[in-house]
Scaffold this motif. Structure first.
Motif, PDB file in Angstrom:
ATOM      1  N   GLN A  40     -18.420  -2.064  -1.501  1.00  0.00           N
ATOM      2  CA  GLN A  40     -17.438  -3.130  -1.286  1.00  0.00           C
ATOM      3  C   GLN A  40     -17.017  -3.824  -2.587  1.00  0.00           C
ATOM      4  O   GLN A  40     -16.185  -4.723  -2.568  1.00  0.00           O
ATOM      5  N   TRP A  41     -17.594  -3.412  -3.712  1.00  0.00           N
ATOM      6  CA  TRP A  41     -17.337  -4.079  -4.990  1.00  0.00           C
ATOM      7  C   TRP A  41     -16.236  -3.373  -5.776  1.00  0.00           C
ATOM      8  O   TRP A  41     -16.050  -2.159  -5.651  1.00  0.00           O
ATOM      9  N   GLU A  42     -15.568  -4.147  -6.607  1.00  0.00           N
ATOM     10  CA  GLU A  42     -14.522  -3.592  -7.473  1.00  0.00           C
ATOM     11  C   GLU A  42     -14.619  -4.212  -8.860  1.00  0.00           C
ATOM     12  O   GLU A  42     -14.722  -5.433  -9.004  1.00  0.00           O
ATOM     13  N   LEU A  43     -14.599  -3.368  -9.875  1.00  0.00           N
ATOM     14  CA  LEU A  43     -14.517  -3.809 -11.266  1.00  0.00           C
ATOM     15  C   LEU A  43     -13.194  -3.314 -11.824  1.00  0.00           C
ATOM     16  O   LEU A  43     -12.888  -2.117 -11.743  1.00  0.00           O
ATOM     17  N   SER A  44     -12.409  -4.206 -12.395  1.00  0.00           N
ATOM     18  CA  SER A  44     -11.064  -3.832 -12.818  1.00  0.00           C
ATOM     19  C   SER A  44     -10.775  -4.274 -14.243  1.00  0.00           C
ATOM     20  O   SER A  44     -11.239  -5.319 -14.696  1.00  0.00           O
ATOM     21  N   LEU A  45      -9.995  -3.457 -14.931  1.00  0.00           N
ATOM     22  CA  LEU A  45      -9.430  -3.775 -16.243  1.00  0.00           C
ATOM     23  C   LEU A  45      -7.921  -3.585 -16.119  1.00  0.00           C
ATOM     24  O   LEU A  45      -7.464  -2.498 -15.755  1.00  0.00           O
ATOM     25  N   ARG A  46      -7.167  -4.629 -16.415  1.00  0.00           N
ATOM     26  CA  ARG A  46      -5.717  -4.536 -16.255  1.00  0.00           C
ATOM     27  C   ARG A  46      -5.004  -5.156 -17.453  1.00  0.00           C
ATOM     28  O   ARG A  46      -5.466  -6.138 -18.017  1.00  0.00           O
ATOM     29  N   TYR A  47      -3.876  -4.550 -17.781  1.00  0.00           N
ATOM     30  CA  TYR A  47      -2.983  -5.130 -18.773  1.00  0.00           C
ATOM     31  C   TYR A  47      -1.659  -5.418 -18.083  1.00  0.00           C
ATOM     32  O   TYR A  47      -1.026  -4.510 -17.525  1.00  0.00           O
ATOM     33  N   VAL A  48      -1.261  -6.680 -18.088  1.00  0.00           N
ATOM     34  CA  VAL A  48      -0.010  -7.087 -17.472  1.00  0.00           C
ATOM     35  C   VAL A  48       1.073  -7.089 -18.546  1.00  0.00           C
ATOM     36  O   VAL A  48       0.995  -7.846 -19.516  1.00  0.00           O
ATOM     37  N   ALA A  49       2.029  -6.214 -18.378  1.00  0.00           N
ATOM     38  CA  ALA A  49       3.124  -6.131 -19.345  1.00  0.00           C
ATOM     39  C   ALA A  49       3.931  -7.427 -19.305  1.00  0.00           C
ATOM     40  O   ALA A  49       3.854  -8.182 -18.336  1.00  0.00           O
ATOM     41  N   PRO A  50       4.690  -7.720 -20.372  1.00  0.00           N
ATOM     42  CA  PRO A  50       5.397  -9.001 -20.432  1.00  0.00           C
ATOM     43  C   PRO A  50       6.154  -9.331 -19.144  1.00  0.00           C
ATOM     44  O   PRO A  50       6.953  -8.550 -18.655  1.00  0.00           O
ATOM     45  N   THR A  51       5.849 -10.485 -18.614  1.00  0.00           N
ATOM     46  CA  THR A  51       6.475 -10.984 -17.394  1.00  0.00           C
ATOM     47  C   THR A  51       7.413 -12.112 -17.768  1.00  0.00           C
ATOM     48  O   THR A  51       7.050 -12.991 -18.538  1.00  0.00           O
ATOM     49  N   ARG A  52       8.581 -12.112 -17.190  1.00  0.00           N
ATOM     50  CA  ARG A  52       9.553 -13.151 -17.523  1.00  0.00           C
ATOM     51  C   ARG A  52       9.961 -13.896 -16.259  1.00  0.00           C
ATOM     52  O   ARG A  52      10.305 -13.285 -15.250  1.00  0.00           O
ATOM     53  N   ILE A  53       9.922 -15.218 -16.333  1.00  0.00           N
ATOM     54  CA  ILE A  53      10.367 -16.067 -15.239  1.00  0.00           C
ATOM     55  C   ILE A  53      11.334 -17.096 -15.813  1.00  0.00           C
ATOM     56  O   ILE A  53      10.995 -17.834 -16.734  1.00  0.00           O
ATOM     57  N   ASP A  54      12.545 -17.115 -15.292  1.00  0.00           N
ATOM     58  CA  ASP A  54      13.561 -18.077 -15.729  1.00  0.00           C
ATOM     59  C   ASP A  54      13.841 -19.046 -14.592  1.00  0.00           C
ATOM     60  O   ASP A  54      14.015 -18.636 -13.457  1.00  0.00           O
TER      61      ASP A  54
END
Length: 216
Positions: free
Chosen positions: A183-197
């Motif tokens: 039931q366990w999860e180990l994660s590595l993530r890279y979030v690419a540039p996010t833009r909010i206007d």
């Protein structure tokens, strides 16, 4: 923060959305499970406010934040492939600190809550299901919609406070590697540039994160 906009965003994102059909009879509406994670992020966020400041950087604080996610079971495009997809709906609180390497201000912070709805394409090794005795790992690619409700402040050398807030929709994408053990999860993530206007405020960020989660 504006509570009415929080309520609106929650109602909007929790409405059922149609999904593209993979090969399989029951893959359109699959009952999601609840995943609770703790996440540590690092990276840089730049905020601009029209008429006040441009590209002021904020860095991830030392805060380890909780993330609540509704995540679907994996669906595969055929019985003999390990390529598949799922959709996840997440909400998280975040807190960022003013980057003091930027000498324009003395101090400041930027904090709020975000919601994200993300279809994810993945390639999975190991068991093709997520269950109480399954073990697997996957490489995933996600592109989705993000809603941000945040507020911040900056302190000048004279001690004056500059207050700003940002509420709006934007797009985000990520690439990640996830290991599932029971039931366990180990994660590595890279979030690419996010833009909010949002009218006078512009928010851009790029973050990498490590998270430990448990599916109920």
């Amino acid at each position: 923060m504006q509570i009415r906009k929080w309520i609106f965003s929650g109602v909007f994102l929790l409405c059922p959305l149609p999904q593209a059909m993979a090969e399989g009879d029951d893959s359109i509406f699959r009952t999601p499970s609840v995943k609770l994670s703790i996440v540590k992020s690092t990276g840089n966020t730049k905020v601009s406010s029209k008429g006040q400041f441009d590209d002021v950087p904020f860095n991830s604080s030392n805060l380890i934040t909780p993330v609540l996610t509704l995540i679907q079971p994996p669906a595969y495009f055929s019985d003999d492939t390990r390529w598949g997809y799922h959709t996840e709906l997440s909400t998280t609180y975040f807190e960022l600190d003013y980057d003091k390497d930027d000498k324009r201000y003395r101090d400041g912070d930027f904090e709020g809550i975000s919601f994200s709805l993300t279809p994810v394409l993945f390639y999975q090794w190991g068991d093709k299901t997520l269950c109480g005795h399954c073990k697997s790992s996957r490489l995933e690619f996600g592109v989705g919609l993000n809603y941000l409700n945040a507020e911040g402040d900056l302190v000048t050398d004279q001690g004056e406070e500059v207050i700003f807030d940002s509420t709006g929709f934007g797009f985000n994408s990520h690439i990640g590697f996830v290991v599932n053990y029971k039931q366990w999860e180990l994660s590595l993530r890279y979030v690419a540039p996010t833009r909010i206007d949002e009218q006078d405020v512009d928010v851009r960020h790029a973050l990498s994160s490590i998270g430990l989660g448990y599916r109920f």
